[in-house]
Each structure stands twice: as structure tokens, then as C-alpha cells.
Design an enzyme around this catalytic site. Structure first.
Site, mmCIF file in Angstrom:
data_model
loop_
_atom_site.group_PDB
_atom_site.id
_atom_site.type_symbol
_atom_site.label_atom_id
_atom_site.label_comp_id
_atom_site.label_asym_id
_atom_site.label_seq_id
_atom_site.Cartn_x
_atom_site.Cartn_y
_atom_site.Cartn_z
ATOM 1 N N LYS A 1 42.773 10.241 73.056
ATOM 2 C CA LYS A 1 44.078 9.879 73.651
ATOM 3 C C LYS A 1 44.156 10.402 75.087
ATOM 4 O O LYS A 1 44.616 9.708 75.990
ATOM 5 C CB LYS A 1 45.224 10.440 72.781
ATOM 6 C CG LYS A 1 45.345 9.698 71.453
ATOM 7 C CD LYS A 1 46.253 10.366 70.436
ATOM 8 C CE LYS A 1 46.163 9.623 69.102
ATOM 9 N NZ LYS A 1 46.984 10.182 68.033
ATOM 10 N N GLN B 1 50.360 15.385 66.857
ATOM 11 C CA GLN B 1 49.232 14.889 66.073
ATOM 12 C C GLN B 1 49.390 15.324 64.615
ATOM 13 O O GLN B 1 49.674 16.485 64.321
ATOM 14 C CB GLN B 1 47.907 15.422 66.665
ATOM 15 C CG GLN B 1 46.668 14.843 66.041
ATOM 16 C CD GLN B 1 46.511 13.333 66.250
ATOM 17 O OE1 GLN B 1 46.966 12.774 67.244
ATOM 18 N NE2 GLN B 1 45.887 12.662 65.304
ATOM 19 N N ASP C 1 55.024 7.464 69.275
ATOM 20 C CA ASP C 1 54.331 7.190 68.010
ATOM 21 C C ASP C 1 55.188 6.297 67.100
ATOM 22 O O ASP C 1 54.688 5.721 66.136
ATOM 23 C CB ASP C 1 54.060 8.511 67.271
ATOM 24 C CG ASP C 1 52.585 8.871 67.231
ATOM 25 O OD1 ASP C 1 51.747 7.958 67.345
ATOM 26 O OD2 ASP C 1 52.277 10.070 67.066
HETATM 27 N N1 GUN Z 1 47.136 11.140 62.687
HETATM 28 C C1 GUN Z 1 46.473 10.043 62.291
HETATM 29 N N2 GUN Z 1 46.940 8.943 62.942
HETATM 30 C C2 GUN Z 1 47.914 9.379 63.762
HETATM 31 C C3 GUN Z 1 48.772 8.701 64.686
HETATM 32 O O1 GUN Z 1 48.729 7.496 64.884
HETATM 33 N N3 GUN Z 1 49.650 9.504 65.338
HETATM 34 C C4 GUN Z 1 49.721 10.837 65.128
HETATM 35 N N4 GUN Z 1 50.628 11.531 65.810
HETATM 36 N N5 GUN Z 1 48.952 11.473 64.274
HETATM 37 C C5 GUN Z 1 48.052 10.740 63.599
#
Ligand code: GUN
Length: 306
Positions: A53, A97, A120
Site C-alpha cells: 500500500k 490494517q 477502507d
Molecule cells: N486485511 C486484509 N484485507 C484488508 C483490507 O482490505 N483492509 C484492511 N484494513 N485490512 C485488511
């Protein structure tokens, strides 16, 4: 039949070129888009995802702010950080996350994020928006799948779409987005009896179960479109999806590879949501009336509201 490949990496690359142009426009108006990424603990998979990211932010000209907490961090520590980020004008997106360590209440954390920075799309407000077909920030993975289908010219109206996996992050929002697009949606999950009985009727099969090799050719209709959301590391180090790719590609008409399918799109849609948030913030600042504001990409891809 051998399936054609839906190349998420190539589609992502094209989208990110457009993102850089949007960033230049924002910067020229005094706004540098900023994304804060909060990571608690040292889950190895989370570290890889967060790294991807941050790399994507750099590629597109988005400022990233990595806030790493030790596994021992308290819920109050994380909440306090989120409150500061909510008030920080340099930050347009806040991402926590997942998963979080078990002593932290994930819902409390997600609900603390300002709905205006919830890139998100996991805050209840945005989840509710998804239910009625009017969301600001669609969750990144299902949004990425939707864009893969649209970019490939695959229409979902009236199609039998079977989603395998009912997680809050992928399966449930995916089903809602497809329903809004007038697909006939079936959601299967770990307790579904005779999974194959459902998957075999799928015109479009979307698999997000986290189980390598779950979907074998006998479970797939000839000519089906297969989207593999799974990312699994095998003991030998290989990364595979939930679908037996080599077997199923002989039956499907289109298929996504792992890696290089949905994965890059998830990160790309996170950047899209961050840019949207920054554009929205700029509009708010200029017009003081966000009711009239409509996101460029969302306008294109947002289904009609019934
Ligand atoms: N953990 C696995 N996929 C994601 C996601 O799309 N966003 C976040 N914040 N955590 C994750």
C-alpha cells in the site's frame, strides 16, 4: 476451451497512470493527498500488504504516513492516534490494517475513524451506504473485483453470481455491490452444505474463502467467469489462490491469476478512495457544500439507486 486471463496488474497500472494526473491537479490546488496506515503487531502477511500500500502511494504521488504499534499497544493508544488523524488536514484516508490483536475491539476501532476518511469503507456508516446503494467509499477488494469485471466488458445484470466466502471485508460487501448491479447473488460460506451444487450454476464465480485448491474443475460450469480473491502461501513458499488455476482455466471463459489478479486491484482502489477523499475535501473547502460533489470514478461505476 482455455480461459482468457483477466490481468489485474495491467488494469491497475493503467488506472494508476490516471491517478498521477489527478494528484498533479490536486497539488496544483494546494492539496497533497495523504493516507495514514495504522498497523498493530507484526503479522507477516499484514507487513507485506502494508508495504504494498505504501509503495502504491509513492508510485501515485500520495503521501503515506505509517503508524506502527507493537502487539502490546492498548486499544486506547490506537483510538488516540485515530482521533489525532481525524483532525489532521494533511490526512485524507485512515486505514487500520486487519487483523488486530485479540485484546483490541475491532469494531470500536473502525467506528472511531471519521466517515469522511474511511477509505477502507469498513465504518458502519459506509457499510449502511453500501446496503442502500449510496456509498462514499466502497470497500477496496470488492470494488477492485467490480472494476475488473467492468473493464473486461463483463455485464452482471441478471447473471447467476456465486460468492464463496461471507467475510465483512470481501464476501458480504461483494454480494451487496453485485445485488445493486442487478445480479442474482448466492453467498456460500464455511457452513454451506454441498458447495459444488451452488458453484456449478455460477455464470460468475467469485471465491474469497482463503482455502487453497477449494475450487476444482468439477465445481465450475463450462464457460464460467472465475474471480479468485484468495491469497495463500503454501509450505513451499508459493502464493496461490483458492482456485485450482491450471484445472479450472480449461473450463472457464475468463479467469484471474494469483498473484496478479485481484491483489493489485485492492491496493489500486485504496488509492482511488484516498484521491476521492482528497477531492471531496477540496470541494468542501471551496464550495462548503459537499451535497453537490460527485466522485469521478464512483459516478462512472456507482449503480443506479432503486
Ligand atoms: N486485511 C486484509 N484485507 C484488508 C483490507 O482490505 N483492509 C484492511 N484494513 N485490512 C485488511
Amino acid at each position: 476451451m482455455t480461459a482468457q486471463i483477466i490481468d489485474g496488474k495491467a488494469i491497475s497500472k493503467r488506472l494508476r497512470i490516471g491517478f498521477r494526473e489527478r494528484v498533479v491537479k490536486l497539488v496544483s490546488q494546494g492539496v497533497t493527498p495523504g493516507l495514514a496506515v495504522i498497523c498493530v503487531g507484526d503479522n507477516p502477511a499484514s507487513k507485506v500488504y502494508v508495504g504494498n500500500k505504501i509503495k502504491a502511494c509513492e508510485e501515485c504521488g500520495v503521501h503515506s504516513f505509517h503508524h506502527g504499534f507493537p502487539d502490546s499497544a492498548s486499544e486506547a493508544d490506537v483510538l488516540s492516534d485515530i482521533r489525532k488523524l481525524n483532525a489532521d488536514h494533511k490526512i485524507h484516508g485512515i486505514l487500520v490494517q486487519l487483523p488486530l490483536p485479540p485484546h483490541i475491539d475491532v469494531r470500536k476501532i473502525l467506528e472511531a475513524i471519521s466517515v469522511d476518511k474511511d477509505v477502507d469503507g469498513f465504518h458502519l456508516y459506509n457499510v449502511g451506504g453500501l446496503v442502500v446503494g449510496n456509498t462514499i467509499f466502497p470497500p477496496c477488494t470488492p470494488y477492485g473485483v467490480q472494476l475488473l469485471l467492468e473493464t473486461t466488458g463483463i455485464d452482471v445484470i441478471g447473471k447467476n453470481v456465486v460468492v464463496v466466502g461471507a467475510s465483512n471485508i470481501v464476501g458480504k460487501p461483494m454480494a451487496l455491490m453485485l445485488l445493486q448491479k442487478e445480479a442474482t447473488v448466492t453467498v456460500c460460506h464455511a457452513k454451506t452444505r454441498d458447495l459444488a451444487q451452488h458453484t456449478i450454476i455460477a455464470d460468475i464465480l467469485i471465491v474469497a474463502a482463503g482455502k487453497p485448491g477449494l475450487i476444482v474443475p468439477q465445481m465450475v460450469k463450462q464457460g464460467a467467469i472465475v474471480i479468485d480473491v484468495g491469497i495463500n502461501r503454501l509450505p513451499d513458499g508459493r502464493i496461490v489462490g483458492d482456485v485450482d488455476f491450471e484445472g479450472v482455466k480449461k473450463k472457464a471463459s475468463w479467469i484471474t491469476p494469483v498473484p496478479g489478479g485481484v491483489g493489485p486491484m485492492t491496493v489500486t482502489m485504496l488509492i482511488e478512495n484516498t484521491l476521492r477523499s482528497a477531492e471531496r475535501a477540496l470541494h468542501l473547502r471551496k464550495e462548503d457544500d459537499y451535497q453537490e460533489w460527485e466522485a469521478p470514478l464512483l459516478k462512472l461505476h456507482q449503480p443506479d439507486i432503486h
